[in-house]
Design an enzyme around this catalytic site. Sequence first.
Site, short mmCIF file in Angstrom:
data_model
loop_
_atom_site.label_atom_id
_atom_site.label_comp_id
_atom_site.label_asym_id
_atom_site.label_seq_id
_atom_site.Cartn_x
_atom_site.Cartn_y
_atom_site.Cartn_z
N SER A 1 3.63 -2.24 10.15
CA SER A 1 5.09 -2.35 10.29
C SER A 1 5.64 -3.72 9.87
O SER A 1 6.58 -4.22 10.49
CB SER A 1 5.53 -2.00 11.72
OG SER A 1 5.16 -0.66 12.02
N GLY B 1 2.80 2.29 10.73
CA GLY B 1 3.76 3.38 10.56
C GLY B 1 4.52 3.73 11.83
O GLY B 1 5.19 4.76 11.90
N LYS C 1 0.15 4.25 -0.23
CA LYS C 1 -0.48 5.44 0.36
C LYS C 1 -0.25 6.63 -0.58
O LYS C 1 -0.24 6.44 -1.80
CB LYS C 1 0.04 5.66 1.78
CG LYS C 1 -0.12 4.37 2.62
CD LYS C 1 0.11 4.54 4.08
CE LYS C 1 -0.10 3.20 4.79
NZ LYS C 1 0.02 3.28 6.23
N HIS D 1 -9.47 1.48 4.89
CA HIS D 1 -8.19 1.59 5.60
C HIS D 1 -8.37 2.50 6.80
O HIS D 1 -9.14 3.47 6.75
CB HIS D 1 -7.11 2.15 4.65
CG HIS D 1 -5.74 2.05 5.23
ND1 HIS D 1 -5.27 2.93 6.17
CD2 HIS D 1 -4.76 1.13 5.05
CE1 HIS D 1 -4.04 2.57 6.52
NE2 HIS D 1 -3.71 1.48 5.86
N ASN E 1 0.88 -1.17 0.00
CA ASN E 1 0.00 0.00 0.00
C ASN E 1 0.91 1.21 0.00
O ASN E 1 1.51 1.53 1.03
CB ASN E 1 -0.90 -0.03 1.25
CG ASN E 1 -1.72 1.25 1.39
OD1 ASN E 1 -1.76 2.07 0.48
ND2 ASN E 1 -2.36 1.41 2.54
N GLU F 1 -5.30 -4.82 10.54
CA GLU F 1 -4.25 -3.82 10.75
C GLU F 1 -4.48 -3.11 12.08
O GLU F 1 -5.27 -2.14 12.13
CB GLU F 1 -4.25 -2.79 9.62
CG GLU F 1 -3.98 -3.37 8.25
CD GLU F 1 -3.38 -2.33 7.31
OE1 GLU F 1 -2.35 -2.65 6.71
OE2 GLU F 1 -3.92 -1.22 7.20
N GLU G 1 -6.67 4.83 7.93
CA GLU G 1 -6.40 6.24 7.66
C GLU G 1 -7.63 6.90 7.01
O GLU G 1 -7.89 8.07 7.23
CB GLU G 1 -5.16 6.37 6.76
CG GLU G 1 -3.90 6.09 7.58
CD GLU G 1 -2.74 5.50 6.79
OE1 GLU G 1 -2.77 5.55 5.54
OE2 GLU G 1 -1.81 4.98 7.43
P1 13P Z 1 3.15 0.34 7.63
O1 13P Z 1 3.62 -0.96 7.02
O2 13P Z 1 3.91 1.54 7.13
O3 13P Z 1 3.07 0.25 9.12
O4 13P Z 1 1.65 0.58 7.11
C1 13P Z 1 0.74 -0.45 7.21
C2 13P Z 1 -0.46 -0.09 6.44
O5 13P Z 1 -1.19 0.80 6.81
C3 13P Z 1 -0.73 -0.82 5.19
O6 13P Z 1 -2.00 -0.57 4.72
#
Ligand code: 13P
Length: 250
Positions: free
Chosen positions: A212, A172, A11, A94, A9, A166, A96
């Site tokens: 992560s 992150g 982002k 997601h 992803n 997640e 976010e």
């Molecule tokens: P990270 O791998 O950067 O922690 O992000 C995970 C994520 O949100 C994947 O959709």
Amino acid sequence: MRRKVIAGNWKMNMLPNEAIAFIESLTPLVKDTENEVILCVPYTDLFYSLLTAQGTNIKIGAQNMHFEESGAYTGEVSGKMLKCIGVEYVIIGHSERRQYFAETDETVNKKIKTALANELKPIVCVGETLEQRESGKTEEIITTQTRLALDGLSSEQLSNVIIAYEPIWAIGTGKTATSEDANNSIKAIRNEVAKLYGDEVASEMIIQYGGSVKSSNAKELFTTSDIDGGLVGGASLKADEFAKIVNYNK
Ligand code: 13P
């Protein structure tokens, strides 16, 4: 045996020229894997990524879509728009998007239905906050999110749905859930699917872990009983690191 699905992803990262260069570098590194490889890229990279990935084993996904088929929704992109250029997957709900863009369990459910109606395969995200985890609510939160996301779907439709667990506190932050914790949460999600659709459907459902994931922890996570691969954020932005995650079993 369920397959392993490793999805990146990106982002809000990567310009088209970077996306093209990334896919050109990734292609030889993952061409021999039996795992499924997906890159979920920004809208503006989709067309370039699809062209560059043609003839490879890399599949392309979007990161969001609207639940309406068309209409006066300035700035939005429909399932049909994604499908007609060749997109195969779409991330839905997601954390976010839930956190910053008012995505709710209800819009997540509507988006999943529209995605499936357009023959897109949704990657549906569920996960608890740190506060919910610390108050012992993880299982309740993730099973409720799963139930509401899947509301009204048939068992046949479920074979085209992937769930990504997640935990929000692990996204992150560099903090990964232990493989045991992540596996237990994913088992709880699978049990919920079994309650709703029966054991057979549940045992075939692909449920990924995200938060992560990196090359140093991929193997430990992906070799547990219930984790069927990962949804990878930061570590999917470098082709060699992402390839190591895809090739965790080599
Ligand atoms: P990270 O791998 O950067 O922690 O992000 C995970 C994520 O949100 C994947 O959709």
